[in-house]
Design a protein around this motif. Structure first.
Motif, PDB file in Angstrom:
ATOM      1  N   ALA A 277       0.880  -1.366  -0.020  1.00 47.27           N
ATOM      2  CA  ALA A 277       0.109   0.093   0.022  1.00 47.27           C
ATOM      3  C   ALA A 277       0.990   1.326   0.068  1.00 47.27           C
ATOM      4  O   ALA A 277       0.613   2.172  -1.019  1.00 47.27           O
ATOM      5  N   ARG A 278       1.875   1.129   0.916  1.00 47.12           N
ATOM      6  CA  ARG A 278       2.777   2.293   0.860  1.00 47.12           C
ATOM      7  C   ARG A 278       3.654   2.762  -0.387  1.00 47.12           C
ATOM      8  O   ARG A 278       3.722   3.736  -0.877  1.00 47.12           O
ATOM      9  N   LEU A 279       3.897   1.509  -1.079  1.00 48.10           N
ATOM     10  CA  LEU A 279       4.742   1.730  -2.314  1.00 48.10           C
ATOM     11  C   LEU A 279       3.557   2.128  -3.389  1.00 48.10           C
ATOM     12  O   LEU A 279       4.048   3.101  -4.396  1.00 48.10           O
ATOM     13  N   CYS A 280       2.509   1.702  -3.363  1.00 48.86           N
ATOM     14  CA  CYS A 280       1.430   2.162  -4.456  1.00 48.86           C
ATOM     15  C   CYS A 280       0.924   3.450  -4.318  1.00 48.86           C
ATOM     16  O   CYS A 280       0.590   4.095  -5.185  1.00 48.86           O
ATOM     17  N   GLY A 281       0.639   3.636  -3.057  1.00 48.79           N
ATOM     18  CA  GLY A 281       0.028   4.903  -2.712  1.00 48.79           C
ATOM     19  C   GLY A 281       0.992   6.218  -3.082  1.00 48.79           C
ATOM     20  O   GLY A 281       0.706   7.077  -3.828  1.00 48.79           O
ATOM     21  N   LYS A 282       2.249   6.378  -2.340  1.00 48.97           N
ATOM     22  CA  LYS A 282       3.057   7.380  -2.586  1.00 48.97           C
ATOM     23  C   LYS A 282       4.455   7.241  -3.217  1.00 48.97           C
ATOM     24  O   LYS A 282       5.218   7.982  -3.317  1.00 48.97           O
ATOM     25  N   GLY A 283       4.563   5.937  -3.446  1.00 53.23           N
ATOM     26  CA  GLY A 283       5.802   5.474  -4.056  1.00 53.23           C
ATOM     27  C   GLY A 283       6.986   5.664  -2.926  1.00 53.23           C
ATOM     28  O   GLY A 283       8.207   5.969  -3.244  1.00 53.23           O
ATOM     29  N   ASP A 284       6.387   5.635  -1.667  1.00 52.60           N
ATOM     30  CA  ASP A 284       7.371   5.863  -0.812  1.00 52.60           C
ATOM     31  C   ASP A 284       8.098   4.606  -0.056  1.00 52.60           C
ATOM     32  O   ASP A 284       7.670   3.523   0.179  1.00 52.60           O
ATOM     33  N   VAL A 285       9.497   4.465  -0.104  1.00 53.41           N
ATOM     34  CA  VAL A 285      10.206   3.608   0.397  1.00 53.41           C
ATOM     35  C   VAL A 285      10.767   3.642   2.023  1.00 53.41           C
ATOM     36  O   VAL A 285      11.469   2.864   2.406  1.00 53.41           O
ATOM     37  N   PHE A 286      10.377   5.007   2.580  1.00 55.14           N
ATOM     38  CA  PHE A 286      10.522   5.057   4.049  1.00 55.14           C
ATOM     39  C   PHE A 286       9.102   4.476   4.727  1.00 55.14           C
ATOM     40  O   PHE A 286       8.349   5.324   4.905  1.00 55.14           O
ATOM     41  N   ILE A 287       9.284   3.212   4.953  1.00 57.43           N
ATOM     42  CA  ILE A 287       7.979   2.644   5.370  1.00 57.43           C
ATOM     43  C   ILE A 287       8.369   2.280   7.126  1.00 57.43           C
ATOM     44  O   ILE A 287       9.360   1.591   7.291  1.00 57.43           O
TER      45      ILE A 287
END
Length: 199
Positions: free
Chosen positions: A45-55
């Motif tokens: 969900a974090r990768l798909c939502g904001k493309g965020d790798v700081f999870i």
């Protein structure tokens, strides 16, 4: 007896075999009470939502970052490849001398050590030329100074047009052009939709 052999996930609340639970990071202080499926869904969900790798760990109150090795250990191969690619792209993005190829079909990039002293960059992968200084496709028949002057003229003309023919939405600031009708305006930005009088 079945209850003793199962454990409830703190996120999905499903009872599962204890072998399906994991410690999210080596720094997490909470017990193994989140199932692998929930952690994988959280990362996806974090990768798909904001493309965020700081999870961060999905356990409530735990702020530990899920490191590269943790992601590799937890998620499926396809999801890890996506995470790895995004991590690389974010790292490259902050390198001041790195530029992506401007050919939309290429996807390569490189560090340009000559910087502004030799602004023409030629992609080592596809041969496309781009301008290091302006980070655009190479401006044929124009020096960087000529390109900059033309860009400023174009920007000034755009600003002049916007000031003369549009008004900013009082709520979000988006420029709106009146194309006839009454003076009752509604901002076209879906998240705004502010109504105001053109006059």
């Amino acid at each position: 007896m079945g209850n003793r052999l199962s454990q409830e996930c703190n996120i999905c609340t499903e009872k599962k075999s204890p072998t399906l639970f994991l410690v999210v990071t080596s720094k997490c202080k909470h017990v193994k009470n989140i199932c692998r499926d929930c952690v994988e869904r959280h990362i996806d969900a974090r990768l798909c939502g904001k493309g965020d790798v700081f999870i961060q760990c999905p356990f409530e109150g735990c702020k530990q970052v899920i490191e590269h090795n943790d992601v590799k250990r937890i998620v499926n191969h396809e999801l890890f490849e996506r995470f790895d690619t995004l991590s690389l792209r974010q790292t490259l993005r902050i390198m001041p001398d790195f530029r992506w190829c401007k050919n939309s079909m290429c996807g390569s990039g490189q560090i340009h050590y000559e910087k502004d002293d030799a602004p023409i960059m030629t992609c080592r992968s596809c041969g496309e030329k781009s301008c290091y200084t302006h980070d655009v496709p190479w401006h044929e028949n124009m020096t960087c100074q000529q390109y900059e002057e033309k860009r400023k003229e174009s920007e000034a003309a755009t600003n002049h047009y916007l000031m003369k023919h549009t008004k900013p939405c009082p709520k979000c600031g988006t420029h709106i052009e009146k194309n006839g009708g009454c003076n009752h305006m509604t901002c076209k930005i879906r998240s705004c939709s502010y109504e105001f009088c053109w006059l």
